[in-house]
Motif scaffolding. Structure first.
Motif, PDB file in Angstrom:
ATOM      1  N   ARG A  59       0.836  -1.209   0.000  1.00 11.87           N
ATOM      2  CA  ARG A  59       0.000   0.000   0.000  1.00 11.87           C
ATOM      3  C   ARG A  59       0.868   1.256   0.000  1.00 11.87           C
ATOM      4  NH1 ARG A  59      -1.420   3.994   2.815  1.00 11.87           N
ATOM      5  NH2 ARG A  59      -3.441   4.960   2.644  1.00 11.87           N
ATOM      6  N   LYS A  60       1.958   1.220   0.739  1.00 12.18           N
ATOM      7  CA  LYS A  60       2.837   2.381   0.818  1.00 12.18           C
ATOM      8  C   LYS A  60       3.462   2.712  -0.543  1.00 12.18           C
ATOM      9  CE  LYS A  60       3.941   1.582   5.654  1.00 12.18           C
ATOM     10  NZ  LYS A  60       4.963   1.105   6.586  1.00 12.18           N
ATOM     11  N   THR A  62       2.187   1.959  -3.559  1.00 14.59           N
ATOM     12  CA  THR A  62       1.209   2.217  -4.627  1.00 14.59           C
ATOM     13  C   THR A  62       0.951   3.709  -4.822  1.00 14.59           C
ATOM     14  OG1 THR A  62      -0.733   1.999  -3.181  1.00 14.59           O
ATOM     15  CG2 THR A  62       0.044   0.019  -4.304  1.00 14.59           C
ATOM     16  N   GLU A  63       1.142   4.476  -3.787  1.00 12.34           N
ATOM     17  CA  GLU A  63       0.881   5.913  -3.892  1.00 12.34           C
ATOM     18  C   GLU A  63       1.812   6.588  -4.898  1.00 12.34           C
ATOM     19  OE1 GLU A  63       1.258   7.100   0.169  1.00 12.34           O
ATOM     20  OE2 GLU A  63      -0.664   6.221   0.726  1.00 12.34           O
ATOM     21  N   SER A  64       2.969   5.989  -5.141  1.00 14.47           N
ATOM     22  CA  SER A  64       3.949   6.578  -6.048  1.00 14.47           C
ATOM     23  C   SER A  64       3.919   5.990  -7.455  1.00 14.47           C
ATOM     24  CB  SER A  64       5.359   6.396  -5.477  1.00 14.47           C
ATOM     25  OG  SER A  64       5.457   6.976  -4.210  1.00 14.47           O
ATOM     26  N   GLN A  70      -4.312   0.700  -6.502  1.00 15.81           N
ATOM     27  CA  GLN A  70      -4.228   1.458  -5.261  1.00 15.81           C
ATOM     28  C   GLN A  70      -5.004   0.741  -4.157  1.00 15.81           C
ATOM     29  OE1 GLN A  70      -2.373   4.574  -5.169  1.00 15.81           O
ATOM     30  NE2 GLN A  70      -1.752   3.469  -7.004  1.00 15.81           N
TER      31      GLN A  70
END
Length: 143
Positions: A59-60, A62-64, A70
């Protein structure tokens, strides 16, 4: 759980299941459509904590990376852990029966147009590269 409520999410239909739990299409109170994956801890035995950490770490990153699905919310309770994510397949305004947008499904209509192949492969390879760049290995890639 089909057509019920889970943790405040309206379950619309079941998408599928496997060794690591079941996936449902759901809506939150605002009408946002998401996928919900519910993983029973008992199905994973002693490795459930490792799998949960993997989801949290994924999850951390996927933001990038827009190439990756997501994950919106992760939670656990005594019996399972679960998370909501963007659907892997397109979702219309109305859905009651889920048909996965897989390569096998697309090939039922014949060969894919050559012009579609490069963008599809570029997306897959970009996602794999993003995961590997973050130090992860994807263990469940499906066509």
């Amino acid at each position: 759980m089909s057509n019920g409520v889970f943790c405040g999410l309206k379950i619309v239909c079941r998408c599928g299941g496997g060794g690591f739990g079941e996936v449902f299409f759901c809506e939150d109170v605002s009408g946002k459509k998401m996928a919900l994956k519910v993983v029973p801890k008992s199905a994973l035995g002693d490795s459930w904590e490792r799998e949960l950490r993997g989801v949290i770490n994924y999850r951390k990153i996927t933001e990038s990376y827009p190439e990756l699905l997501q994950i919106f919310h992760v939670q656990d309770d005594d019996e399972s852990f679960f998370y909501t994510m963007e659907p892997a397949d397109p979702v219309g305004d109305f859905f009651s029966e889920y048909i996965p947008d897989t390569l096998a499904y697309r090939l039922q209509s014949g060969a894919l147009p050559a012009a579609d192949l490069l963008p599809i492969l570029n997306g897959i390879f970009s996602g794999i590269k993003a995961i590997h760049s973050a130090g992860f290995t994807h263990r469940d890639i499906k066509p």
